[in-house]
Design a protein around this motif. Sequence first.
Motif, PDB file in Angstrom:
ATOM      1  N   ALA A  49      10.919  -1.259  -0.025  1.00 26.66           N
ATOM      2  CA  ALA A  49      10.946  -0.882  -1.443  1.00 26.66           C
ATOM      3  C   ALA A  49      11.167  -2.078  -2.362  1.00 26.66           C
ATOM      4  N   GLY A  50      11.790  -3.120  -1.838  1.00 23.08           N
ATOM      5  CA  GLY A  50      12.013  -4.320  -2.639  1.00 23.08           C
ATOM      6  C   GLY A  50      10.820  -5.255  -2.583  1.00 23.08           C
ATOM      7  N   ALA A  51      10.733  -6.007  -1.490  1.00 26.66           N
ATOM      8  CA  ALA A  51       9.651  -6.997  -1.354  1.00 26.66           C
ATOM      9  C   ALA A  51       8.283  -6.324  -1.284  1.00 26.66           C
ATOM     10  N   GLY A  52       8.192  -5.208  -0.574  1.00 29.68           N
ATOM     11  CA  GLY A  52       6.902  -4.520  -0.466  1.00 29.68           C
ATOM     12  C   GLY A  52       6.362  -4.096  -1.816  1.00 29.68           C
ATOM     13  N   SER A  53       7.224  -3.501  -2.645  1.00 32.19           N
ATOM     14  CA  SER A  53       6.804  -3.090  -3.991  1.00 32.19           C
ATOM     15  C   SER A  53       6.445  -4.293  -4.847  1.00 32.19           C
ATOM     16  N   PHE A  54       7.282  -5.314  -4.789  1.00 30.36           N
ATOM     17  CA  PHE A  54       7.057  -6.509  -5.593  1.00 30.36           C
ATOM     18  C   PHE A  54       5.694  -7.130  -5.288  1.00 30.36           C
ATOM     19  N   TYR A  55       5.405  -7.310  -4.005  1.00 29.02           N
ATOM     20  CA  TYR A  55       4.139  -7.956  -3.644  1.00 29.02           C
ATOM     21  C   TYR A  55       2.934  -7.037  -3.811  1.00 29.02           C
ATOM     22  N   LEU A  56       3.135  -5.731  -3.695  1.00 27.16           N
ATOM     23  CA  LEU A  56       2.060  -4.794  -3.979  1.00 27.16           C
ATOM     24  C   LEU A  56       1.654  -4.878  -5.451  1.00 27.16           C
ATOM     25  N   VAL A  57       2.642  -4.845  -6.340  1.00 29.11           N
ATOM     26  CA  VAL A  57       2.347  -4.909  -7.772  1.00 29.11           C
ATOM     27  C   VAL A  57       1.830  -6.297  -8.144  1.00 29.11           C
ATOM     28  N   ARG A  58       2.323  -7.304  -7.498  1.00 28.10           N
ATOM     29  CA  ARG A  58       1.810  -8.663  -7.739  1.00 28.10           C
ATOM     30  C   ARG A  58       0.314  -8.724  -7.407  1.00 28.10           C
ATOM     31  N   ALA A  59      -0.076  -8.103  -6.303  1.00 28.97           N
ATOM     32  CA  ALA A  59      -1.500  -8.066  -5.931  1.00 28.97           C
ATOM     33  C   ALA A  59      -2.293  -7.250  -6.956  1.00 28.97           C
ATOM     34  N   LEU A  60      -1.728  -6.148  -7.426  1.00 30.25           N
ATOM     35  CA  LEU A  60      -2.399  -5.348  -8.451  1.00 30.25           C
ATOM     36  C   LEU A  60      -2.546  -6.131  -9.752  1.00 30.25           C
ATOM     37  N   GLU A  61      -1.524  -6.915 -10.098  1.00 28.10           N
ATOM     38  CA  GLU A  61      -1.594  -7.757 -11.303  1.00 28.10           C
ATOM     39  C   GLU A  61      -2.785  -8.713 -11.218  1.00 28.10           C
TER      40      GLU A  61
END
Length: 192
Positions: free
Chosen positions: A159-171
């Motif tokens: 939920a921490g790193a996974g969410s962060f990098y998922l949204v980073r990829a979406l950005e």
Amino acid sequence: MSKLKLTDILVTVVISIMFGVIYKLWGPLYNVLKPIGLHADQFIYGMWFMAATVAFLIIRKPGVALLAEIAASSGEFLMGSEWGLEVLLFGIIQGVMAELIFFMTKYKRYDLWIICLAAVGSASGSIFMDYMKGYIGDLALWNLSLFIVARFLGSIVIAGAGSFYLVRALEKTGVTSLVRRADQEEYDSLNH
């Protein structure tokens, strides 16, 4: 700090419905890991906190994390969650705990550290709920410690790193610019 618009609410609910489906599908995997022992199931528990962190990273407004967890747990419940109505209460507590972390930063920090801290907040709320249900209070200290450490680690990774990098990829794809414009400061915070 701006208030939630109808668009923000609708996008949050759509994100949450997607996570509600994932949560429903995640339950059997969680149950498969239980018999392995040593709380292997707790290492993947962090998935149930992702709606709050992903939605907040995309919308970045007060109330989004709580709304996301409530909507995701409602979706999971409506699809026939094996945990019944209990998932709604867990969703509320997990959302409140993530929201508390974002509130403490005045909703202005979106870095990896804060997202992981929000995930740990959600994990703390879920542990409190498990304690209130009565089944973890009977664990031996070493077993309870392993349970808590495994859940915290799983929440940080998923939920921490996974969410962060998922949204980073979406950005990087530009998908999130349809919801909000990312200024240079926000984009830089995702790159650190």
